[in-house]
Design a protein around this motif. Structure first.
Motif, PDB file in Angstrom:
ATOM      1  N   ALA A 107     -17.954   4.774  -1.542  1.00  0.00           N
ATOM      2  CA  ALA A 107     -17.090   4.076  -0.586  1.00  0.00           C
ATOM      3  C   ALA A 107     -15.768   4.791  -0.342  1.00  0.00           C
ATOM      4  N   LYS A 108     -15.380   5.700  -1.240  1.00  0.00           N
ATOM      5  CA  LYS A 108     -14.057   6.327  -1.142  1.00  0.00           C
ATOM      6  C   LYS A 108     -13.770   6.987   0.204  1.00  0.00           C
ATOM      7  N   PRO A 109     -14.698   7.773   0.757  1.00  0.00           N
ATOM      8  CA  PRO A 109     -14.374   8.423   2.038  1.00  0.00           C
ATOM      9  C   PRO A 109     -13.998   7.434   3.131  1.00  0.00           C
ATOM     10  N   LYS A 110     -14.569   6.228   3.093  1.00  0.00           N
ATOM     11  CA  LYS A 110     -14.271   5.220   4.106  1.00  0.00           C
ATOM     12  C   LYS A 110     -12.866   4.653   3.939  1.00  0.00           C
ATOM     13  N   LEU A 111     -12.295   4.818   2.734  1.00  0.00           N
ATOM     14  CA  LEU A 111     -10.975   4.256   2.466  1.00  0.00           C
ATOM     15  C   LEU A 111      -9.847   5.202   2.863  1.00  0.00           C
ATOM     16  N   LEU A 112     -10.177   6.457   3.138  1.00  0.00           N
ATOM     17  CA  LEU A 112      -9.143   7.426   3.486  1.00  0.00           C
ATOM     18  C   LEU A 112      -8.384   6.999   4.736  1.00  0.00           C
ATOM     19  N   GLY A 113      -9.068   6.380   5.673  1.00  0.00           N
ATOM     20  CA  GLY A 113      -8.399   5.925   6.894  1.00  0.00           C
ATOM     21  C   GLY A 113      -7.304   4.923   6.598  1.00  0.00           C
ATOM     22  N   ALA A 114      -7.600   3.948   5.714  1.00  0.00           N
ATOM     23  CA  ALA A 114      -6.585   2.958   5.342  1.00  0.00           C
ATOM     24  C   ALA A 114      -5.425   3.622   4.614  1.00  0.00           C
ATOM     25  N   VAL A 115      -5.743   4.597   3.744  1.00  0.00           N
ATOM     26  CA  VAL A 115      -4.705   5.320   3.013  1.00  0.00           C
ATOM     27  C   VAL A 115      -3.779   6.054   3.981  1.00  0.00           C
ATOM     28  N   MET A 116      -4.365   6.744   4.939  1.00  0.00           N
ATOM     29  CA  MET A 116      -3.547   7.516   5.879  1.00  0.00           C
ATOM     30  C   MET A 116      -2.744   6.595   6.799  1.00  0.00           C
ATOM     31  N   ASP A 117      -3.318   5.466   7.200  1.00  0.00           N
ATOM     32  CA  ASP A 117      -2.571   4.510   8.029  1.00  0.00           C
ATOM     33  C   ASP A 117      -1.324   4.025   7.285  1.00  0.00           C
ATOM     34  N   SER A 118      -1.499   3.675   6.018  1.00  0.00           N
ATOM     35  CA  SER A 118      -0.362   3.203   5.222  1.00  0.00           C
ATOM     36  C   SER A 118       0.683   4.294   5.055  1.00  0.00           C
ATOM     37  N   PHE A 119       0.218   5.515   4.794  1.00  0.00           N
ATOM     38  CA  PHE A 119       1.150   6.631   4.602  1.00  0.00           C
ATOM     39  C   PHE A 119       1.951   6.898   5.873  1.00  0.00           C
ATOM     40  N   GLN A 120       1.291   6.848   7.022  1.00  0.00           N
ATOM     41  CA  GLN A 120       1.994   7.089   8.281  1.00  0.00           C
ATOM     42  C   GLN A 120       3.038   6.011   8.534  1.00  0.00           C
ATOM     43  N   ARG A 121       2.689   4.750   8.307  1.00  0.00           N
ATOM     44  CA  ARG A 121       3.657   3.666   8.516  1.00  0.00           C
ATOM     45  C   ARG A 121       4.846   3.817   7.576  1.00  0.00           C
ATOM     46  N   LEU A 122       4.553   4.160   6.328  1.00  0.00           N
ATOM     47  CA  LEU A 122       5.607   4.269   5.332  1.00  0.00           C
ATOM     48  C   LEU A 122       6.549   5.428   5.645  1.00  0.00           C
ATOM     49  N   SER A 123       6.027   6.454   6.301  1.00  0.00           N
ATOM     50  CA  SER A 123       6.813   7.655   6.598  1.00  0.00           C
ATOM     51  C   SER A 123       7.760   7.475   7.773  1.00  0.00           C
ATOM     52  N   GLU A 124       7.572   6.400   8.524  1.00  0.00           N
ATOM     53  CA  GLU A 124       8.404   6.198   9.712  1.00  0.00           C
ATOM     54  C   GLU A 124       9.782   5.671   9.324  1.00  0.00           C
ATOM     55  N   GLY A 125      10.811   6.292   9.860  1.00  0.00           N
ATOM     56  CA  GLY A 125      12.162   5.785   9.665  1.00  0.00           C
ATOM     57  C   GLY A 125      12.733   6.010   8.281  1.00  0.00           C
ATOM     58  N   THR A 126      12.200   6.963   7.542  1.00  0.00           N
ATOM     59  CA  THR A 126      12.731   7.253   6.218  1.00  0.00           C
ATOM     60  C   THR A 126      12.860   8.763   6.055  1.00  0.00           C
ATOM     61  N   ASP A 127      13.605   9.180   5.035  1.00  0.00           N
ATOM     62  CA  ASP A 127      13.854  10.605   4.843  1.00  0.00           C
ATOM     63  C   ASP A 127      12.810  11.288   3.972  1.00  0.00           C
ATOM     64  N   LEU A 128      12.345  10.582   2.937  1.00  0.00           N
ATOM     65  CA  LEU A 128      11.468  11.210   1.946  1.00  0.00           C
ATOM     66  C   LEU A 128      10.473  10.203   1.404  1.00  0.00           C
ATOM     67  N   VAL A 129       9.216  10.611   1.315  1.00  0.00           N
ATOM     68  CA  VAL A 129       8.189   9.829   0.625  1.00  0.00           C
ATOM     69  C   VAL A 129       7.793  10.607  -0.630  1.00  0.00           C
ATOM     70  N   VAL A 130       7.938   9.972  -1.775  1.00  0.00           N
ATOM     71  CA  VAL A 130       7.540  10.586  -3.037  1.00  0.00           C
ATOM     72  C   VAL A 130       6.188  10.005  -3.421  1.00  0.00           C
ATOM     73  N   VAL A 131       5.176  10.851  -3.423  1.00  0.00           N
ATOM     74  CA  VAL A 131       3.799  10.422  -3.627  1.00  0.00           C
ATOM     75  C   VAL A 131       3.400  10.666  -5.082  1.00  0.00           C
ATOM     76  N   GLU A 132       2.689   9.721  -5.649  1.00  0.00           N
ATOM     77  CA  GLU A 132       2.192   9.855  -7.018  1.00  0.00           C
ATOM     78  C   GLU A 132       0.676   9.995  -7.016  1.00  0.00           C
ATOM     79  N   GLY A 133       0.178  10.999  -7.697  1.00  0.00           N
ATOM     80  CA  GLY A 133      -1.256  11.146  -7.861  1.00  0.00           C
ATOM     81  C   GLY A 133      -1.783  10.232  -8.947  1.00  0.00           C
ATOM     82  N   ALA A 134      -3.076  10.375  -9.243  1.00  0.00           N
ATOM     83  CA  ALA A 134      -3.710   9.538 -10.269  1.00  0.00           C
ATOM     84  C   ALA A 134      -4.584  10.422 -11.147  1.00  0.00           C
TER      85      ALA A 134
END
Length: 481
Positions: A107-134
């Motif tokens: 199922a993971k490949p299908k979730l990439l779209g939701a991940v990228m949507d969230s990342f794009q929204r979070l990146s709007e109107g801010t200077d820096l996004v600090v991402v944490e891996g797992a």
């Protein structure tokens, strides 16, 4: 669009969450607008957001470090383990399915779209996004469909800084081995590295930093000494739960197999006159405990069976006979009742089991999960509490007539005739200084921690100072894109 940098680890529990929190606070103090992001987290320690969803507790702490409210976009995929081979899947704050590990891999490949949507929204109107891996990107057996590490870095074109943990030993092999095993395309995303949890004179590792840089070509960003006050920050991972030696008042906490939302323990651990002892499986509950606190659980019925298998039910009865106090929160509250029924098979096969029988209440599991930020008043002391609810099931019975919380205008919780045994669904109780003081005083203890929230803020500032001293943040920010 914000710049971004991703912090990955050469292994699990290398301190990624703490470094992201400290880096975020340091950048905020430099005048930047910062947001945390973790594409995929696996944790039963969740936080409830203002937009009515749930994310990993670490991202809530990182949001606090950024000075912003937690949001479901900060952790779009959260896995909450229910068994050894399966987990509940939370997507953008909402439960979508319970999947076995093999099915989730598909199922993971299908979730990439939701991940990228969230990342794009979070990146709007801010200077820096600090991402944490797992975990670690070196787990190349998990690379296909990956959304947690290099799969996300590739999709979002985010540069990576790799963190090694020297405390566990073999850190040069961790770093150089990661470089060697990664496919060249993934390796190219890593631009810098740092070493965490060093004890002693950091200059003793100068040659080690040179060796790693020579073998990898990555920019060395620093050696970060052990941060002694890390225990003052809310624990993110079940691996981080530890006993805290304090004063004479002892709180014993049985470590449930699927312990969840254990942030309730952090404010108690901050009390100088309170000792919090985590009781591992196979050990008896201590006879000298003043309070036995049964925490939340991701799988209440199976954790109840685990509890009984350790003989803790017998120890608990003896504790009560000695006059000791008991508090159950969420799943722990459900366990204290007479029965737990699961007619729809939410936690396994449909069944009804006997509880611990210390409260005259019954719980019925229902499919709807309650997620809410809630305000409450402790009826005995009048202390105000801000907390959260995150549970399946409803609990009713005669002992609920002795509710000890007023929760947004409705009675909440249950207690025995003498008030020594209590349960409720509200997490976050002990973060309220006035409630914590009143509850400890009721049991013969004492509170000397007068501002827990301020202590957490001060610790985040101290962590930022620590990273400013030992991590080349200026160089790290030049790597962000």
């Amino acid at each position: 669009m914000a710049k971004s940098i991703m912090i990955q680890g050469a292994g699990s529990n290398v301190g990624k969450s703490m470094i992201v929190a400290g880096l975020a606070r340091a950048c905020v103090r430099r005048g930047m607008s910062v947001r945390p992001f973790k594409p995929q987290n696996m944790s039963n320690n969740a936080a409830v957001t203002q937009n009515g969803g749930e994310i990993g507790r670490a991202q809530a702490l990182q949001a606090l470090a950024c000075g912003v409210p937690p949001h479901t976009d900060m952790n779009p995929v959260l896995l909450k383990p229910e068994t050894d081979i399966g987990a509940q899947v939370i997507v953008q704050g909402k439960r979508t399915a319970t999947l076995k590990a093999r099915d989730y891999a598909k199922a993971k490949p299908k979730l990439l779209g939701a991940v990228m949507d969230s990342f794009q929204r979070l990146s709007e109107g801010t200077d820096l996004v600090v991402v944490e891996g797992a975990g670690s990107p070196a787990e190349i057996n998990l690379r296909a469909g990956d959304i947690a590490n290099m799969g996300f870095a590739e999709a979002a074109k985010v540069p990576v800084v790799l963190i090694g943990d020297i405390d566990r030993g073999g850190v040069i092999a961790q770093m150089v081995g990661t470089h060697a095993i990664l496919p060249s395309a993934d390796r190219a995303h890593i631009t810098g590295f740092a070493i965490n949890k060093f004890r002693g004179d950091v200059s003793l590792f100068d040659d080690g930093m040179t060796a790693i840089a020579d073998h990898t070509g990555w920019m060395p960003l620093g050696v970060i000494p052990w941060f002694a006050d890390a225990w003052r920050l809310p624990a993110e991972d079940v691996m981080d739960i530890a006993s805290k030696k304090g004063g004479a008042f002892k709180v014993a906490v049985p470590r449930l197999a699927r312990i969840a939302n254990f942030d309730d323990l952090d404010p108690l651990s901050s009390e100088p006159d309170v000792s919090v002892e985590i009781i591992e499986a196979g050990r008896p509950l201590p006879a000298d405990a003043d309070l036995i606190l049964i925490p939340g659980s991701k799988s209440t019925i199976s954790d109840l069976a685990h509890f009984k298998a350790q003989g803790w039910d017998i120890d608990l009865q003896a504790h009560v006979r000695r006059g000791g106090a008991v508090l159950g929160i969420c799943g722990g509250y459900q366990m204290l009742g007479a029965t737990i029924s699961d007619p729809d098979g939410i936690e396994g096969p449909p069944r009804s089991v006997e509880g611990l029988g210390l409260l005259d209440v019954e719980t019925v599991m229902t499919p709807h999960k309650r997620l809410a930020l809630s305000n409450a008043v402790h009826t005995d002391s009048g202390a105000a509490v801000e907390g959260y609810e995150i549970h399946l099931g409803s609990t009713t019975g005669p002992d609920c007539d002795r509710a000890w919380l007023d929760l947004d205008g409705r009675p909440e919780g249950a207690q025995s005739h003498d008030g020594r045994i209590k349960g409720c669904y509200l997490h976050g109780l002990f973060s309220a200084d006035s409630f914590r003081a009143a509850y400890l005083k009721e049991l013969g203890g004492e509170s000397r921690q007068t501002n827990y929230a301020a202590d957490v803020e001060a610790t985040l500032d101290a962590l930022a100072d620590h990273l400013e001293t030992h991590l080349d943040i200026d160089a790290l920010l030049t790597l962000a894109k």
